[in-house]
Write a protein that holds these residues in place. Structure first.
Motif, mmCIF file in Angstrom:
data_model
loop_
_atom_site.group_PDB
_atom_site.id
_atom_site.type_symbol
_atom_site.label_atom_id
_atom_site.label_comp_id
_atom_site.label_asym_id
_atom_site.label_seq_id
_atom_site.Cartn_x
_atom_site.Cartn_y
_atom_site.Cartn_z
ATOM 1 N N LEU A 1 -16.638 -12.074 18.911
ATOM 2 C CA LEU A 1 -15.963 -12.428 20.163
ATOM 3 C C LEU A 1 -15.192 -13.737 20.032
ATOM 4 O O LEU A 1 -14.099 -13.879 20.595
ATOM 5 C CB LEU A 1 -16.981 -12.519 21.299
ATOM 6 N N HIS A 2 -15.754 -14.679 19.280
ATOM 7 C CA HIS A 2 -15.058 -15.949 19.026
ATOM 8 C C HIS A 2 -13.720 -15.685 18.326
ATOM 9 O O HIS A 2 -12.680 -16.221 18.730
ATOM 10 C CB HIS A 2 -15.966 -16.838 18.161
ATOM 11 N N GLU A 3 -13.759 -14.833 17.301
ATOM 12 C CA GLU A 3 -12.523 -14.549 16.556
ATOM 13 C C GLU A 3 -11.545 -13.723 17.399
ATOM 14 O O GLU A 3 -10.331 -13.927 17.330
ATOM 15 C CB GLU A 3 -12.842 -13.843 15.243
ATOM 16 N N MET A 4 -12.068 -12.797 18.192
ATOM 17 C CA MET A 4 -11.179 -12.026 19.079
ATOM 18 C C MET A 4 -10.535 -12.955 20.105
ATOM 19 O O MET A 4 -9.369 -12.767 20.475
ATOM 20 C CB MET A 4 -11.951 -10.896 19.768
ATOM 21 N N ASP A 5 -11.262 -13.961 20.570
ATOM 22 C CA ASP A 5 -10.672 -14.955 21.478
ATOM 23 C C ASP A 5 -9.461 -15.626 20.834
ATOM 24 O O ASP A 5 -8.448 -15.869 21.491
ATOM 25 C CB ASP A 5 -11.702 -16.035 21.837
ATOM 26 N N HIS A 6 -9.583 -15.958 19.533
ATOM 27 C CA HIS A 6 -8.463 -16.607 18.849
ATOM 28 C C HIS A 6 -7.198 -15.751 18.924
ATOM 29 O O HIS A 6 -6.087 -16.284 19.029
ATOM 30 C CB HIS A 6 -8.801 -16.860 17.370
ATOM 31 N N LEU A 7 -7.374 -14.426 18.874
ATOM 32 C CA LEU A 7 -6.198 -13.546 18.930
ATOM 33 C C LEU A 7 -5.476 -13.678 20.268
ATOM 34 O O LEU A 7 -4.280 -13.394 20.368
ATOM 35 C CB LEU A 7 -6.615 -12.090 18.716
ATOM 36 N N GLY B 1 -19.186 -23.768 16.782
ATOM 37 C CA GLY B 1 -18.195 -24.633 16.190
ATOM 38 C C GLY B 1 -16.960 -23.820 15.913
ATOM 39 O O GLY B 1 -16.970 -22.591 16.036
ATOM 40 N N CYS B 2 -15.881 -24.501 15.539
ATOM 41 C CA CYS B 2 -14.618 -23.802 15.325
ATOM 42 C C CYS B 2 -13.779 -24.587 14.333
ATOM 43 O O CYS B 2 -13.628 -25.798 14.475
ATOM 44 C CB CYS B 2 -13.878 -23.673 16.651
ATOM 45 N N LEU B 3 -13.217 -23.896 13.357
ATOM 46 C CA LEU B 3 -12.378 -24.569 12.361
ATOM 47 C C LEU B 3 -11.148 -25.197 13.002
ATOM 48 O O LEU B 3 -10.587 -26.148 12.465
ATOM 49 C CB LEU B 3 -11.942 -23.579 11.285
ATOM 50 N N SER B 4 -10.741 -24.673 14.165
ATOM 51 C CA SER B 4 -9.574 -25.232 14.858
ATOM 52 C C SER B 4 -9.913 -26.508 15.614
ATOM 53 O O SER B 4 -9.010 -27.241 16.022
ATOM 54 C CB SER B 4 -8.991 -24.212 15.841
HETATM 55 ZN ZN LIG Z 1 -12.659 -20.668 16.078
#
Ligand SMILES: [Zn+2]
Length: 117
Positions: free
Chosen positions: A86-92, A44-47
């Motif tokens: 990796l999910h958070e690094m993707d956001h970057l 899931g993702c807060l975005s």
């Molecule tokens: Zn996310």
């Protein structure tokens, strides 16, 4: 002055899928050094609060980063904690889970009960 900091914060403390968490991690300019394995897991993702999606990620990773003091560090993570990093690094990089799914038709799911999340 004029330095670009790409920063994300991860903390898997207390998550049932992470038996041995690293605790709070502030990753400044993280770089993936090594990855191995591959596993599909639901994210899931807060975005993207309306959906979850099946995303394939490496099982084990090593990431180099700078801490908030500016010192170079490395962290090795596996399983769900690696997935979170990796999910958070993707956001970057502006990459969301919808960019990672194999099939928008088969691998994306409406959240059944948003209010509980
Ligand atoms: Zn996310």
């Amino acid at each position: 002055m004029g330095e670009l900091w790409r920063t994300c914060f991860i903390d898997c403390t207390g998550h049932p899928k992470v038996p041995d968490p690293h605790g709070p991690l502030v990753l400044v300019n993280p770089v993936l050094l090594h990855h191995s394995g591959a596993e599909v897991g639901r994210e899931g993702c807060l975005s993207l609060p309306e959906i979850t999606a099946n995303v394939e990620r490496p099982v084990e990773i090593a990431v180099a980063f700078h801490d908030v003091e500016g010192d170079r560090q490395e962290v090795e993570a596996s399983g769900f904690e690696a997935r979170v990093i990796l999910h958070e690094m993707d956001h970057l990089d502006g990459v969301l889970i919808l960019d990672r799914v194999r099939s928008l038709a088969l691998d994306v799911f409406a959240r059944k009960n948003r209010s509980s999340r």
